[in-house]
Design a protein around this motif. Sequence first.
Motif, mmCIF file in Angstrom:
data_model
loop_
_atom_site.group_PDB
_atom_site.id
_atom_site.type_symbol
_atom_site.label_atom_id
_atom_site.label_comp_id
_atom_site.label_asym_id
_atom_site.label_seq_id
_atom_site.Cartn_x
_atom_site.Cartn_y
_atom_site.Cartn_z
ATOM 1 N N THR A 47 -0.486 8.794 0.250
ATOM 2 C CA THR A 47 -1.361 7.724 0.639
ATOM 3 C C THR A 47 -1.002 6.123 0.159
ATOM 4 N N ALA A 48 0.148 6.155 -0.943
ATOM 5 C CA ALA A 48 0.655 4.795 -1.121
ATOM 6 C C ALA A 48 1.461 4.441 0.048
ATOM 7 N N ILE A 49 2.166 5.348 0.669
ATOM 8 C CA ILE A 49 3.171 5.150 1.522
ATOM 9 C C ILE A 49 2.325 4.690 2.873
ATOM 10 N N TRP A 50 1.200 5.431 3.146
ATOM 11 C CA TRP A 50 0.127 4.891 4.173
ATOM 12 C C TRP A 50 -0.278 3.520 3.975
ATOM 13 N N ALA A 51 -0.561 3.238 2.980
ATOM 14 C CA ALA A 51 -1.106 1.902 2.548
ATOM 15 C C ALA A 51 -0.085 0.978 2.882
ATOM 16 N N ALA A 62 8.302 4.489 -4.058
ATOM 17 C CA ALA A 62 8.132 4.998 -2.827
ATOM 18 C C ALA A 62 7.361 3.738 -1.857
ATOM 19 N N TYR A 63 6.307 3.203 -2.530
ATOM 20 C CA TYR A 63 5.392 2.312 -1.517
ATOM 21 C C TYR A 63 6.295 1.351 -1.288
ATOM 22 N N ARG A 64 7.101 0.768 -2.134
ATOM 23 C CA ARG A 64 7.903 -0.598 -1.976
ATOM 24 C C ARG A 64 8.653 -0.212 -0.673
ATOM 25 N N LYS A 113 9.107 -2.044 2.952
ATOM 26 C CA LYS A 113 10.174 -2.740 3.424
ATOM 27 C C LYS A 113 10.670 -1.995 4.874
ATOM 28 N N GLU A 114 10.389 -0.758 5.072
ATOM 29 C CA GLU A 114 10.787 -0.123 6.312
ATOM 30 C C GLU A 114 9.736 -0.614 7.237
ATOM 31 N N ALA A 115 8.461 -1.122 6.903
ATOM 32 C CA ALA A 115 7.584 -1.556 8.067
ATOM 33 C C ALA A 115 7.697 -2.806 8.287
ATOM 34 N N PRO A 136 4.655 -7.610 -1.205
ATOM 35 C CA PRO A 136 3.394 -6.895 -1.696
ATOM 36 C C PRO A 136 3.227 -7.028 -2.906
ATOM 37 N N ARG A 137 1.865 -6.656 -3.443
ATOM 38 C CA ARG A 137 1.659 -6.707 -5.106
ATOM 39 C C ARG A 137 1.209 -5.303 -5.315
ATOM 40 N N VAL A 138 1.408 -5.014 -6.625
ATOM 41 C CA VAL A 138 1.100 -3.718 -7.147
ATOM 42 C C VAL A 138 0.455 -3.830 -8.516
ATOM 43 N N SER A 139 -0.400 -3.181 -8.530
ATOM 44 C CA SER A 139 -1.106 -3.224 -10.006
ATOM 45 C C SER A 139 -1.285 -1.889 -10.343
ATOM 46 N N VAL A 140 -1.276 -1.692 -11.770
ATOM 47 C CA VAL A 140 -1.638 -0.505 -12.668
ATOM 48 C C VAL A 140 -2.585 -0.631 -13.743
#
Length: 340
Positions: free
Chosen positions: A192-196, A227-229, A233-235, A241-245
């Motif tokens: 779902t991270a990759i989908w987002a 994996a998300y980043r 990049k591929e998209a 993008p921003r990423v929070s934890v």
Amino acid sequence: MKKIGFLSFGHWSPGPHSQARTAKDVLKQSIELSVAAEEIGVDGAYFRVHHFARQLASPFPLLAAVGARTKTIEIGTGVIDMRYENPLYMAEDAGAADLISDGRLQLGISRGSPEQVIDGWRYFGYQPKEGSDDAEMGRHSAEVFLEVLKGEGFAEPNPHPMFPNPPGMLRLEPHSEGLRDRIWWGAGSNATAIWAAKLGMNLQSSTLKNDETGEPFHVQQAAQIRAYRQAWKEAGHSREPRVSVSRSIFALVDDRDRAYFGRGSKESDSIGYLDASTRAIFGRSYAADPETLVKELAQDEAIAEADTLLLTIPNQLGVEYNVHVLDSILKYVAPELGWR
């Protein structure tokens, strides 16, 4: 440098030690805390959304109120369960709240988390289409929400309207330019991270995720972020993008801290099940003197990968104490780790 915000679950209870005994208490204290957090330099005020619980539920009145009382702090959610939402009505609410805050809204959305009631979204009038499930329903609502936030006309105008229309198809109003780029997806899995990422949403990764490799939580979360980043990049998206934890972190600097959290942190991850088939890993919490915290947090790979850190707060302990909790991190921990 990292943006540092707080994340409130918005609990209330009539217990003898609770300073948030009613929903009214939580709502007003959430506004007061946001104002005070802005004054000490906190970057974000984020709120959880849970239905059928003694917690914050309807986010937009609160977000609008915080936006009206503050000037610089980001205002967000973590997360809105899209299984419960009419995405068009939600887009109108979000547009209004974002305009009130001068473009500071950072909306975290997702397909939701374990609920207080069975299939609670059914009580709100929603159910999956035949052949799909509630997770697919939530993701579909998210896709509709993202589409209407673009601000493009899609509705055929009445030839005899009450008020004059602009030319062409009509869009939802009020529209807030740029809000589409400030939507975050709360991802529980790598998929779902990759989908987002493919859809151009920022990433919120919480204190739990699906246990996909058996590795420590922060290692799995860091891999999810990478994996998300890569998918972003591929998209070929044009912006970064921003990423929070999210983390539970408490610096023990006075007697109150030691009384509340001095028994130490939960020093290891834990395992649980979100449903009958989904094994989840829950990240550890941190509670120690600042010097020890700096050493421990320096080993957290996911925090290193993220640009935004959301600190979960014990909101029932009151505004004054929570300001102290946040201020202690900003003063004694963040500078030593290069977050400030």
